[in-house]
Design a protein around this motif. Structure first.
Motif, PDB file in Angstrom:
ATOM      1  N   SER A  32     -14.771 -17.453  -6.705  1.00  0.00           N
ATOM      2  CA  SER A  32     -15.862 -16.478  -6.690  1.00  0.00           C
ATOM      3  C   SER A  32     -15.380 -15.070  -7.014  1.00  0.00           C
ATOM      4  N   TYR A  33     -14.079 -14.846  -6.979  1.00  0.00           N
ATOM      5  CA  TYR A  33     -13.522 -13.524  -7.246  1.00  0.00           C
ATOM      6  C   TYR A  33     -12.899 -13.398  -8.629  1.00  0.00           C
ATOM      7  N   ALA A  35     -13.015 -12.989 -12.590  1.00  0.00           N
ATOM      8  CA  ALA A  35     -13.892 -12.525 -13.657  1.00  0.00           C
ATOM      9  C   ALA A  35     -13.095 -12.322 -14.948  1.00  0.00           C
ATOM     10  N   TYR A  37     -13.263 -10.123 -18.780  1.00  0.00           N
ATOM     11  CA  TYR A  37     -13.840  -8.995 -19.496  1.00  0.00           C
ATOM     12  C   TYR A  37     -13.345  -8.992 -20.933  1.00  0.00           C
ATOM     13  N   GLN A  39     -12.736  -6.307 -24.176  1.00  0.00           N
ATOM     14  CA  GLN A  39     -12.649  -4.903 -24.528  1.00  0.00           C
ATOM     15  C   GLN A  39     -12.306  -4.743 -26.005  1.00  0.00           C
ATOM     16  N   PRO A  45     -14.591  -1.829 -21.112  1.00  0.00           N
ATOM     17  CA  PRO A  45     -14.656  -3.291 -20.960  1.00  0.00           C
ATOM     18  C   PRO A  45     -16.087  -3.756 -20.718  1.00  0.00           C
ATOM     19  N   LEU A  47     -18.257  -7.085 -19.050  1.00  0.00           N
ATOM     20  CA  LEU A  47     -18.171  -8.296 -18.241  1.00  0.00           C
ATOM     21  C   LEU A  47     -18.666  -9.497 -19.033  1.00  0.00           C
ATOM     22  N   TYR A  50     -18.212 -14.194 -14.491  1.00  0.00           N
ATOM     23  CA  TYR A  50     -17.906 -13.890 -13.095  1.00  0.00           C
ATOM     24  C   TYR A  50     -17.948 -15.190 -12.300  1.00  0.00           C
ATOM     25  N   TYR A  88      -9.401  -9.607 -20.607  1.00  0.00           N
ATOM     26  CA  TYR A  88      -8.712  -9.442 -19.331  1.00  0.00           C
ATOM     27  C   TYR A  88      -9.346 -10.327 -18.262  1.00  0.00           C
ATOM     28  N   GLN A  90      -9.574 -10.812 -14.012  1.00  0.00           N
ATOM     29  CA  GLN A  90      -9.530  -9.905 -12.858  1.00  0.00           C
ATOM     30  C   GLN A  90      -9.827 -10.676 -11.586  1.00  0.00           C
ATOM     31  N   TYR A  92     -10.497  -9.243  -7.909  1.00  0.00           N
ATOM     32  CA  TYR A  92     -10.717  -8.052  -7.082  1.00  0.00           C
ATOM     33  C   TYR A  92      -9.917  -6.863  -7.606  1.00  0.00           C
ATOM     34  N   GLY A  93      -8.869  -6.433  -6.923  1.00  0.00           N
ATOM     35  CA  GLY A  93      -8.146  -5.231  -7.316  1.00  0.00           C
ATOM     36  C   GLY A  93      -7.003  -5.447  -8.276  1.00  0.00           C
ATOM     37  N   PHE A  95      -5.885  -6.790 -12.245  1.00  0.00           N
ATOM     38  CA  PHE A  95      -6.197  -7.250 -13.590  1.00  0.00           C
ATOM     39  C   PHE A  95      -4.969  -7.930 -14.182  1.00  0.00           C
TER      40      PHE A  95
ATOM     41  N   TRP B  47      -6.691  -0.997 -11.530  1.00  0.00           N
ATOM     42  CA  TRP B  47      -7.694  -0.708 -10.504  1.00  0.00           C
ATOM     43  C   TRP B  47      -7.175   0.374  -9.573  1.00  0.00           C
ATOM     44  N   ASN B 102     -18.625  -9.640  -6.754  1.00  0.00           N
ATOM     45  CA  ASN B 102     -17.157  -9.676  -6.880  1.00  0.00           C
ATOM     46  C   ASN B 102     -16.655  -9.427  -8.295  1.00  0.00           C
ATOM     47  N   LEU B 104     -17.184  -6.439 -11.915  1.00  0.00           N
ATOM     48  CA  LEU B 104     -17.613  -5.100 -12.329  1.00  0.00           C
ATOM     49  C   LEU B 104     -18.601  -5.284 -13.464  1.00  0.00           C
ATOM     50  N   TRP B 107     -20.132  -0.511 -16.689  1.00  0.00           N
ATOM     51  CA  TRP B 107     -19.039   0.439 -16.773  1.00  0.00           C
ATOM     52  C   TRP B 107     -19.542   1.756 -17.355  1.00  0.00           C
TER      53      TRP B 107
END
Lengths: 104, 117
Positions: A32-33, A35, A37, A39, A45, A47, A50, A88, A90, A92-93, A95, B47, B102, B104, B107
């Motif tokens: 679930s976390y 994703a 992207y 660019q 970027p 989405l 997800y 990319y 990802q 959460y925090g 990439f 991030w 969860n 982004l 942007w």
């Protein structure tokens, strides 16, 4: 801290071909976390995917995501000219470093 | 439609601070977290942190702890990211991005911050 590794670094393909991009996590992550992207040069970027496999609004169905645990995949079934870009993953925090899909 | 509009490019000297704004529209500002992500020239995405526009709580990446401050103004639906003690390695495009499910999902257009003496 989770580290995401993407492979290959660069994928050289022709329009119409299938692209398979990999994202590997250093430890198991919740789907679930995860994703993906896209660019393009000079752009923010966008989405694509997800929850590992759900397409974002307006994303064509030639883009699909799959995977679980530590291994995730983004597949572009038939490359269109506008799909040549950097992708990319990802979690959460964090990439991944990105995979560049360029024209062969 | 959802829009995130960021402030313009900045040029700063080493040691200075920069404050980038991100004005949201097209949705309920306090209902979605806002993230900040940066991208150095020719590099990948990094991030920086997240702010809850509802209560103002924040969480920062360890790398930026002590140097970054994220705030919000609910009256104008704007979030801010301030980075202090700038060095040349902070030269990058800074993005705000709305958090949803969860990921982004929207942007900003990005703000180029150049650190140069």
């Amino acid at each position: 801290e989770i580290v995401l590794t993407q492979s290959p670094g660069t994928l050289s393909l022709s329009p119409g071909e299938r692209a398979t991009l990999s994202c590997r996590a250093s430890q198991s992550v919740s789907s679930s976390y995860l994703a993906w992207y896209q660019q393009k040069p000079g752009q923010a970027p966008r989405l694509l995917i997800y929850g590992a496999s759900s397409r974002a609004t307006g994303i064509p169905d030639r883009f699909s995501g799959s995977g679980s645990g530590t291994d995730f995949t983004l597949t572009i079934s038939r490359l269109e000219p506008e799909d040549f870009a950097v992708y990319y993953c990802q979690q959460y925090g964090t990439f991944g470093p990105g995979t560049k899909v360029d024209i062969k | 439609q959802v829009q995130l509009v960021q402030s313009g490019a900045e040029v700063k000297k080493p040691g200075a601070s920069v404050k980038v704004s991100c004005k949201a529209s097209g949705y309920t500002f306090t209902s979605y977290y806002m993230h900040w992500v940066r991208q150095a020239p020719g590099q990948g995405l990094e991030w920086m942190g997240i702010i809850n526009p509802s209560g103002g709580s924040t969480s920062y990446a360890q790398k930026f702890q002590g140097r970054v401050t994220m705030t919000r103004d609910t009256s104008t639906s704007t979030v801010y990211m301030e980075l202090s003690s700038l060095r040349s390695e902070d030269t990058a495009v800074y993005y705000c991005a709305r958090g949803h499910s969860n990921c982004l999902d929207y942007w900003g257009q990005g703000t180029l911050v150049t650190v140069s003496s």
